[in-house]
Design an enzyme around this catalytic site. Structure first.
Site, PDB file in Angstrom:
ATOM      1  N   LYS A 106       0.963  -1.128  -0.261  1.00  0.00           N
ATOM      2  CA  LYS A 106      -0.128   0.315  -0.148  1.00  0.00           C
ATOM      3  C   LYS A 106       0.775   1.363   0.207  1.00  0.00           C
ATOM      4  O   LYS A 106       0.928   2.481  -0.960  1.00  0.00           O
ATOM      5  CB  LYS A 106      -1.074   0.410   1.808  1.00  0.00           C
ATOM      6  CG  LYS A 106      -2.080  -1.300   1.035  1.00  0.00           C
ATOM      7  CD  LYS A 106      -3.232  -1.321   2.213  1.00  0.00           C
ATOM      8  CE  LYS A 106      -2.077  -1.418   3.664  1.00  0.00           C
ATOM      9  NZ  LYS A 106      -1.425  -2.642   3.995  1.00  0.00           N
ATOM     10  N   THR A 107       2.016   1.420   0.978  1.00  0.00           N
ATOM     11  CA  THR A 107       2.363   2.570   1.463  1.00  0.00           C
ATOM     12  C   THR A 107       3.682   2.618  -0.531  1.00  0.00           C
ATOM     13  O   THR A 107       4.118   3.437  -1.051  1.00  0.00           O
ATOM     14  CB  THR A 107       3.761   2.187   1.998  1.00  0.00           C
ATOM     15  OG1 THR A 107       2.966   2.206   3.627  1.00  0.00           O
ATOM     16  CG2 THR A 107       4.976   3.849   2.666  1.00  0.00           C
ATOM     17  N   ASP A 151      -1.302   6.166   6.615  1.00  0.00           N
ATOM     18  CA  ASP A 151      -1.875   5.669   7.281  1.00  0.00           C
ATOM     19  C   ASP A 151      -2.483   5.070   8.457  1.00  0.00           C
ATOM     20  O   ASP A 151      -2.493   5.848   8.449  1.00  0.00           O
ATOM     21  CB  ASP A 151      -0.192   5.129   7.044  1.00  0.00           C
ATOM     22  CG  ASP A 151       0.491   3.905   6.812  1.00  0.00           C
ATOM     23  OD1 ASP A 151      -1.134   2.836   6.636  1.00  0.00           O
ATOM     24  OD2 ASP A 151       1.557   3.049   7.098  1.00  0.00           O
ATOM     25  N   THR A 200      -5.776  -1.637   7.152  1.00  0.00           N
ATOM     26  CA  THR A 200      -5.635  -2.835   6.969  1.00  0.00           C
ATOM     27  C   THR A 200      -7.718  -3.486   7.409  1.00  0.00           C
ATOM     28  O   THR A 200      -8.026  -4.535   7.395  1.00  0.00           O
ATOM     29  CB  THR A 200      -4.746  -3.817   7.889  1.00  0.00           C
ATOM     30  OG1 THR A 200      -4.771  -2.803   9.346  1.00  0.00           O
ATOM     31  CG2 THR A 200      -3.369  -3.891   7.180  1.00  0.00           C
ATOM     32  N   ARG A 259       7.084  -8.196   1.307  1.00  0.00           N
ATOM     33  CA  ARG A 259       6.902  -8.260   2.892  1.00  0.00           C
ATOM     34  C   ARG A 259       7.607  -9.455   3.321  1.00  0.00           C
ATOM     35  O   ARG A 259       9.043  -9.516   3.400  1.00  0.00           O
ATOM     36  CB  ARG A 259       6.985  -7.307   3.858  1.00  0.00           C
ATOM     37  CG  ARG A 259       7.860  -6.890   4.990  1.00  0.00           C
ATOM     38  CD  ARG A 259       6.709  -5.563   5.853  1.00  0.00           C
ATOM     39  NE  ARG A 259       6.963  -4.590   5.484  1.00  0.00           N
ATOM     40  CZ  ARG A 259       5.101  -4.250   5.316  1.00  0.00           C
ATOM     41  NH1 ARG A 259       4.551  -4.743   6.451  1.00  0.00           N
ATOM     42  NH2 ARG A 259       5.332  -2.923   5.497  1.00  0.00           N
TER      43      ARG A 259
HETATM   44  N1  LIG Z   1       4.375  -5.465  -5.559  1.00  0.00           N
HETATM   45  C1  LIG Z   1       5.163  -5.532  -5.463  1.00  0.00           C
HETATM   46  N2  LIG Z   1       5.980  -5.370  -6.087  1.00  0.00           N
HETATM   47  C2  LIG Z   1       7.341  -5.710  -5.326  1.00  0.00           C
HETATM   48  N3  LIG Z   1       7.526  -5.287  -4.533  1.00  0.00           N
HETATM   49  C3  LIG Z   1       6.526  -5.133  -3.196  1.00  0.00           C
HETATM   50  C4  LIG Z   1       5.596  -4.580  -3.672  1.00  0.00           C
HETATM   51  N4  LIG Z   1       4.572  -4.176  -2.757  1.00  0.00           N
HETATM   52  C5  LIG Z   1       5.704  -4.687  -1.983  1.00  0.00           C
HETATM   53  N5  LIG Z   1       6.528  -4.592  -2.201  1.00  0.00           N
HETATM   54  C6  LIG Z   1       8.303  -5.184  -1.252  1.00  0.00           C
HETATM   55  O1  LIG Z   1       7.213  -4.725  -0.190  1.00  0.00           O
HETATM   56  C7  LIG Z   1       7.496  -4.562   0.925  1.00  0.00           C
HETATM   57  C8  LIG Z   1       6.353  -3.499   1.983  1.00  0.00           C
HETATM   58  O2  LIG Z   1       5.497  -3.013   1.266  1.00  0.00           O
HETATM   59  P1  LIG Z   1       4.773  -1.567   1.359  1.00  0.00           P
HETATM   60  O3  LIG Z   1       5.118  -0.839   3.116  1.00  0.00           O
HETATM   61  O4  LIG Z   1       3.842  -1.059   0.386  1.00  0.00           O
HETATM   62  O5  LIG Z   1       3.227  -2.922   2.379  1.00  0.00           O
HETATM   63  P2  LIG Z   1       2.379  -2.108   2.758  1.00  0.00           P
HETATM   64  O6  LIG Z   1       0.419  -2.792   2.399  1.00  0.00           O
HETATM   65  O7  LIG Z   1       1.931  -0.098   3.133  1.00  0.00           O
HETATM   66  O8  LIG Z   1       2.268  -2.570   4.696  1.00  0.00           O
HETATM   67  P3  LIG Z   1       1.768  -1.828   5.869  1.00  0.00           P
HETATM   68  O9  LIG Z   1       0.530  -2.600   5.900  1.00  0.00           O
HETATM   69  O10 LIG Z   1       2.454  -2.380   7.502  1.00  0.00           O
HETATM   70  O11 LIG Z   1       1.551  -0.548   6.103  1.00  0.00           O
HETATM   71  C9  LIG Z   1       8.552  -2.759   0.690  1.00  0.00           C
HETATM   72  O12 LIG Z   1       9.395  -2.953   0.908  1.00  0.00           O
HETATM   73  C10 LIG Z   1       8.225  -3.928  -0.909  1.00  0.00           C
HETATM   74  O13 LIG Z   1       9.572  -3.802  -1.675  1.00  0.00           O
HETATM   75 MG   LIG Z   2       2.407   1.040   4.568  1.00  0.00          MG
END
Ligand SMILES: Nc1ncnc2c1ncn2[C@@H]1O[C@H](COP(=O)(O)OP(=O)(O)OP(=O)(O)O)[C@@H](O)[C@H]1O
Ligand SMILES: [Mg+2]
Length: 380
Positions: A106-107, A151, A200, A259
């Site tokens: 998401k981030t 977030d 989430t 992740r």
């Molecule tokens: N589609 C993707 N392709 C490649 N790498 C990805 C992808 N999505 C996420 N990642 C990797 O996974 C890690 C986690 O992603 P991210 O921080 O965006 O998750 P999030 O959904 O924001 O999690 P949270 O809910 O904990 O905030 C990132 O550092 C990134 O390197």
């Molecule tokens: Mg995030």
């Protein structure tokens, strides 16, 4: 070709070349994991970021543009159209709500959106926007077109949420002058911007807030082939030598979550480095992850304990969430938000009105014979 950042060029699989201190750390971890016949709980499979995963190195492996973002095809298609349309109209993107389990990107996606739109992304976490002036300061600092990423938006305080309504709808913020009933409101206009909210728990958002998002998109767990691509991409960025099947083995155990895939890859890298393996293949990846108590389907000790409890004590269920929590010593919310989504995703657990049920696949995975498959499918 040199692999993994090891400076030595050891002979293939030369175990003697492993530095003693690292070996003993690893051995200690293993002995802890198997002490008392019961593996300790591991956090390696939890999708929340660990502190070191917020570091600069993490930023290096984060995809920077839409083409580097692997998987989530539906989401990418929708956003690609939205970006092109907004660009051609020279307007900011519509406000976007991204929801889905932690660690799915998401981030990352919100940073990519800003990058693709050629604007800045300001990042805030809802619990940090406690006082009205926190959110006001953030809104006032926005430049035209900026992306404001909030977030955990379901945790926004009520006052902050109410300040956001006119900001989202009319690009306006109402600032109270004075206190109490005599306070007057002064409106201040804001540059047009895009709010990207991430959560989430989409169900915990109030409907007035949810309704103000023009786009609401769900992120899904990733397929094995997508996660394999993610593992191989990260391995290339970290200059590691890994085979396709090595990548696949890690992907299979990563609970559908990038992740976790990246985290497992790093643990496998440690293992290969200590054991002086030059290339990570399927066997090495499997051996390394077994050491961390991650099974071939990505289940850890708690997952297996939850399922075994349902099977051994309740003949597979249905078992109420509270009973499950009380009997396994896990918190009900953690079971619901951390463990169940993945167990349901791989078809090992289903939710019924009468409680949770372990499916025939879960029985088989844990080495039990399911009672009567026909009878199980008839369960409510
Ligand atoms: N589609 C993707 N392709 C490649 N790498 C990805 C992808 N999505 C996420 N990642 C990797 O996974 C890690 C986690 O992603 P991210 O921080 O965006 O998750 P999030 O959904 O924001 O999690 P949270 O809910 O904990 O905030 C990132 O550092 C990134 O390197
Ligand atoms: Mg995030």
């Amino acid at each position: 070709m040199a692999i993994i950042s090891s400076k030595k060029q050891p002979n293939d699989r030369d175990k003697a070349a492993a530095p003693a201190d690292k070996v003993s750390v690893m051995a200690q971890a293993v002995s802890q994991a198997v002490s008392h016949g019961k593996p300790e709980k591991t956090t390696i499979l939890q999708a929340e970021p660990e502190p070191e995963e917020r570091s600069k190195q993490e930023e290096k492996i984060r995809p920077q543009c839409l083409t580097e973002y692997i998987g989530q095809k539906d989401l990418k298609d929708v956003l690609d159209i939205a970006i092109r349309a907004a660009k051609s109209r020279q307007e900011p993107l519509d406000h976007l709500l991204l929801y889905g389990p932690p660690g799915l990107g998401k981030t990352t996606m919100s940073l990519i959106l800003a990058q693709e739109m050629g604007v800045k992304c300001k990042i805030a976490s809802a619990p940090a926007l406690e006082r009205p002036r926190d959110i006001m300061g953030l809104l006032i600092s926005l430049q035209p077109g900026d992306v404001l990423f909030i977030d955990e938006i379901h945790r926004l305080a009520k006052v902050a949420e109410e300040l956001l309504y006119p900001a989202m709808e009319d690009f306006r913020v109402d600032i109270p002058l004075g206190k109490g009933k005599s306070a007057k409101m002064q409106s201040m206009s804001l540059p047009p911007f895009t709010l990207v909210g991430a959560t989430t728990r989409v169900g915990a958002l109030t409907s007035p807030l949810r309704d103000r998002f023009g786009l609401i998109q769900r992120l899904r767990f990733y397929e094995i082939d997508e996660l394999t691509e993610i593992v191989l991409r990260t391995a290339a960025l970290l200059k590691m030598n890994i085979t396709q099947s090595g990548g696949e083995e890690i992907a299979r155990r990563a609970r559908g979550t990038p992740r976790i895939a990246n985290r497992l890859l790093k643990r496998v890298r440690d293992f290969a480095e200590v054991k002086a393996f030059r290339e990570i293949d399927r066997d090495i990846a499997a051996e390394a992850l077994q050491l961390f108590n991650v099974d071939p389907c990505g289940l850890d000790w708690t997952d297996r304990r939850l399922l075994s409890f349902m099977i051994e004590r309740h003949n597979g269920g249905p078992v109420g969430l509270e009973t499950l929590a009380a009997s396994t010593g896990e918190d009900a919310q953690t079971i619901e938000e951390v463990y169940e989504p993945y167990l349901m995703q791989i078809g090992y657990l289903s939710r019924t009105p009468r409680g949770r049920v372990a499916t025939a696949a879960a029985w088989k995975h844990l080495g039990y014979t399911p009672p009567d498959t026909h009878q199980m499918t008839l369960l409510p």
